[in-house]
Design an enzyme around this catalytic site. Sequence first.
Site, PDB file in Angstrom:
ATOM      1  N   ASN A   7      31.954 -12.288   5.745  1.00 29.00           N
ATOM      2  CA  ASN A   7      30.833 -11.926   4.872  1.00 29.00           C
ATOM      3  C   ASN A   7      29.577 -12.455   5.564  1.00 29.00           C
ATOM      4  OD1 ASN A   7      28.913 -11.609   2.909  1.00 29.00           O
ATOM      5  ND2 ASN A   7      30.088 -12.581   1.280  1.00 29.00           N
ATOM      6  N   ARG A  91      32.670  -7.577   4.550  1.00 31.67           N
ATOM      7  CA  ARG A  91      31.967  -7.203   3.333  1.00 31.67           C
ATOM      8  C   ARG A  91      30.651  -6.566   3.767  1.00 31.67           C
ATOM      9  NH1 ARG A  91      27.935 -10.479  -0.357  1.00 31.67           N
ATOM     10  NH2 ARG A  91      27.808  -8.973  -2.031  1.00 31.67           N
ATOM     11  N   HIS A 180      28.418  -5.636  -6.566  1.00 31.65           N
ATOM     12  CA  HIS A 180      29.590  -6.456  -6.969  1.00 31.65           C
ATOM     13  C   HIS A 180      30.820  -5.579  -7.218  1.00 31.65           C
ATOM     14  CE1 HIS A 180      26.516  -9.447  -8.904  1.00 31.65           C
ATOM     15  NE2 HIS A 180      26.845  -9.878  -7.700  1.00 31.65           N
ATOM     16  N   HIS A 208      30.541  -9.873 -14.452  1.00 28.80           N
ATOM     17  CA  HIS A 208      30.440 -10.723 -13.259  1.00 28.80           C
ATOM     18  C   HIS A 208      29.157 -11.524 -13.414  1.00 28.80           C
ATOM     19  CE1 HIS A 208      30.814 -11.521  -8.786  1.00 28.80           C
ATOM     20  NE2 HIS A 208      29.587 -11.938  -9.060  1.00 28.80           N
ATOM     21  N   ASN A 211      25.175 -16.399  -9.768  1.00 31.50           N
ATOM     22  CA  ASN A 211      23.750 -16.471  -9.488  1.00 31.50           C
ATOM     23  C   ASN A 211      23.153 -15.067  -9.602  1.00 31.50           C
ATOM     24  OD1 ASN A 211      21.385 -17.793  -8.791  1.00 31.50           O
ATOM     25  ND2 ASN A 211      21.627 -17.142  -6.667  1.00 31.50           N
ATOM     26  N   ARG A 241      16.602 -13.392 -10.434  1.00 29.56           N
ATOM     27  CA  ARG A 241      16.209 -11.976 -10.552  1.00 29.56           C
ATOM     28  C   ARG A 241      15.869 -11.646 -12.007  1.00 29.56           C
ATOM     29  NH1 ARG A 241      21.188 -10.358  -7.510  1.00 29.56           N
ATOM     30  NH2 ARG A 241      20.703 -10.635  -5.312  1.00 29.56           N
ATOM     31  N   ASP A 283      19.992 -22.631 -11.758  1.00 28.99           N
ATOM     32  CA  ASP A 283      21.399 -22.983 -11.963  1.00 28.99           C
ATOM     33  C   ASP A 283      21.654 -23.192 -13.458  1.00 28.99           C
ATOM     34  OD1 ASP A 283      23.822 -24.639 -12.175  1.00 28.99           O
ATOM     35  OD2 ASP A 283      23.695 -24.705  -9.992  1.00 28.99           O
ATOM     36  N   ARG A 285      23.905 -24.604 -15.092  1.00 30.48           N
ATOM     37  CA  ARG A 285      24.324 -25.952 -15.531  1.00 30.48           C
ATOM     38  C   ARG A 285      23.106 -26.803 -15.893  1.00 30.48           C
ATOM     39  NH1 ARG A 285      28.373 -26.379 -10.564  1.00 30.48           N
ATOM     40  NH2 ARG A 285      26.639 -25.186  -9.768  1.00 30.48           N
ATOM     41  N   GLY A 331      30.743 -17.556 -11.026  1.00 32.78           N
ATOM     42  CA  GLY A 331      30.422 -18.956 -11.352  1.00 32.78           C
ATOM     43  C   GLY A 331      30.242 -19.233 -12.827  1.00 32.78           C
ATOM     44  N   GLY A 333      30.769 -16.953 -15.468  1.00 32.09           N
ATOM     45  CA  GLY A 333      31.851 -16.346 -16.256  1.00 32.09           C
ATOM     46  C   GLY A 333      33.139 -17.148 -16.200  1.00 32.09           C
ATOM     47  N   GLU A 334      33.412 -17.746 -15.043  1.00 36.24           N
ATOM     48  CA  GLU A 334      34.658 -18.505 -14.894  1.00 36.24           C
ATOM     49  C   GLU A 334      34.552 -19.920 -15.460  1.00 36.24           C
ATOM     50  OE1 GLU A 334      35.712 -18.385 -10.677  1.00 36.24           O
ATOM     51  OE2 GLU A 334      35.341 -16.230 -10.667  1.00 36.24           O
ATOM     52  N   ASN A 335      33.298 -20.447 -15.462  1.00 34.40           N
ATOM     53  CA  ASN A 335      33.159 -21.885 -15.754  1.00 34.40           C
ATOM     54  C   ASN A 335      32.401 -22.256 -17.019  1.00 34.40           C
ATOM     55  OD1 ASN A 335      34.448 -23.043 -13.340  1.00 34.40           O
ATOM     56  ND2 ASN A 335      32.836 -21.912 -12.294  1.00 34.40           N
ATOM     57  N   GLU A 384      37.045 -11.488  -4.091  1.00 32.10           N
ATOM     58  CA  GLU A 384      36.592 -10.352  -3.286  1.00 32.10           C
ATOM     59  C   GLU A 384      37.214 -10.377  -1.888  1.00 32.10           C
ATOM     60  OE1 GLU A 384      32.945 -11.881  -4.880  1.00 32.10           O
ATOM     61  OE2 GLU A 384      32.016  -9.925  -4.581  1.00 32.10           O
TER      62      GLU A 384
HETATM   63  P1  AMP Z   1      28.166 -17.870  -8.179  1.00 34.64           P
HETATM   64  O1  AMP Z   1      26.958 -17.111  -7.722  1.00 34.64           O
HETATM   65  O2  AMP Z   1      29.300 -16.994  -8.608  1.00 34.64           O
HETATM   66  O3  AMP Z   1      28.580 -18.958  -7.221  1.00 34.64           O
HETATM   67  O4  AMP Z   1      27.723 -18.638  -9.516  1.00 34.64           O
HETATM   68  C1  AMP Z   1      26.694 -19.592  -9.534  1.00 34.64           C
HETATM   69  C2  AMP Z   1      26.318 -19.875 -10.994  1.00 34.64           C
HETATM   70  O5  AMP Z   1      27.472 -20.366 -11.686  1.00 34.64           O
HETATM   71  C3  AMP Z   1      25.228 -20.915 -11.158  1.00 34.64           C
HETATM   72  O6  AMP Z   1      24.273 -20.467 -12.114  1.00 34.64           O
HETATM   73  C4  AMP Z   1      25.976 -22.094 -11.733  1.00 34.64           C
HETATM   74  O7  AMP Z   1      25.162 -22.824 -12.596  1.00 34.64           O
HETATM   75  C5  AMP Z   1      27.054 -21.421 -12.537  1.00 34.64           C
HETATM   76  N1  AMP Z   1      28.118 -22.371 -12.821  1.00 34.64           N
HETATM   77  C6  AMP Z   1      29.030 -22.890 -11.983  1.00 34.64           C
HETATM   78  N2  AMP Z   1      29.802 -23.803 -12.627  1.00 34.64           N
HETATM   79  C7  AMP Z   1      29.344 -23.853 -13.918  1.00 34.64           C
HETATM   80  C8  AMP Z   1      29.698 -24.587 -15.073  1.00 34.64           C
HETATM   81  N3  AMP Z   1      30.683 -25.486 -15.048  1.00 34.64           N
HETATM   82  N4  AMP Z   1      29.003 -24.366 -16.212  1.00 34.64           N
HETATM   83  C9  AMP Z   1      27.982 -23.491 -16.238  1.00 34.64           C
HETATM   84  N5  AMP Z   1      27.609 -22.746 -15.177  1.00 34.64           N
HETATM   85  C10 AMP Z   1      28.266 -22.943 -14.031  1.00 34.64           C
END
Ligand code: AMP
Length: 400
Positions: A7, A91, A180, A208, A211, A241, A283, A285, A331, A333-335, A384
Amino acid sequence: MKVLVLNCGSSSVKYQLFDMTNESASAKGLVERIGIAGSRIRHNKVGDEPVVKNAEIPNHKVAIKLVLEALLDNEHGVLDSLDELTAVGHRVVHAGEKFACSVHINKEVIDALEECVPLAPLHNPANLAGIEAMMEVLPEIPQVGVFDTAFHQTMPDYAYIYGVPYHYYETYKVRRYGFHGTSHFYVSHRAAEILGKPVEDLRIVTCHMGNGSSIAAVKGGISIDTSMGFTPVPGVIMGTRAGDLDPQLITFLQEQDGMDPKAINHILNKESGILGISGVSSDLRDVEEAAESGNKRALLAENMLYYGVRKYIGAYAAAMGGIDAIVFTAGIGENSITARARICDGLAFLGAVIDPEKNNIRGKEAVISTDDSSVKILVVPTNEELVIARDTKGKMAELK
Ligand code: AMP
């Protein structure tokens, strides 16, 4: 059969080596700051601690040579010889309307991707640099392109044409493409496997959320609509964005502040969204934390994101004539337990009810809806790289 997945970004190369006999990844890593001071490679043999090597990396060719060296390294490598490598999967962000599936890369494909550069001026040149560098370093190894836009090529015209004069589509190929795609494909098809149902029978909304975020309507296994568009800017608000806007806002800002297209693009891509609204961070978090301690703009950014995703779920349920599953990935959606709970709050009218206990997980596959929720809600970590490796393997089989 070993497949290297690449990638390539403008200043980075992410890589992962798969053994496709059992689809396991044996090594992965990242080359960073290509062409910038402080360049380095972080290599991780699966099961070992990552190793970091600083080096001068002026271009993608040097970066790729370093990746191959790392894979062959006596101590941290996973290959005895480059002869073990069957193919390389790349990719590639934008294939315009040229490719609706992955392709074996040859001169015509490179020419076609070059034609798509105006559609993805930041991403496609970097992807092409990686392909060309690989061709120079290992000319005899077949390469396969897997495109972010390909999965969405099944959208009907009424979902992808914009309401501007039709000749702009004919002249400049101005239309919704969506991005995506590899992720939406993977998580929708994986969700069907988890639910034990044929994907052809399911209407799934895939969220999805990372970020960059996009929502897709996947009906019978194919994409029929998605929230990103001609560029990755529209849809829900993202890290930086803007998401959906009144387009005339752009000309208004140009008139008010005298901004040129470059400045406007910077604002829409880098200064907007969660960062621009919260003023705290891109971010989630940090923004969740700030909102909890009473920061009103952080709370507003959160509310806008969750409300936006909920609206897309409703819209896509209508577009598909109903909905069987909602899938969260990437990020956020999973966390983010909060994000999933808040988005699904109020979707009971659709038959989607989240179970707070089942939702209390991060980063692993799970069905998080209540047992009697007619719409299943799932978390499916995206992969991916695995899709790229599988497609690369598939193309190799076709070439034989
Ligand atoms: P990605 O682009 O898929 O790596 O996702 C990045 C995003 O996932 C960022 O906004 C992070 O704040 C968010 N993220 C990762 N871990 C967590 C978490 N435990 N709680 C909330 N958001 C998270």
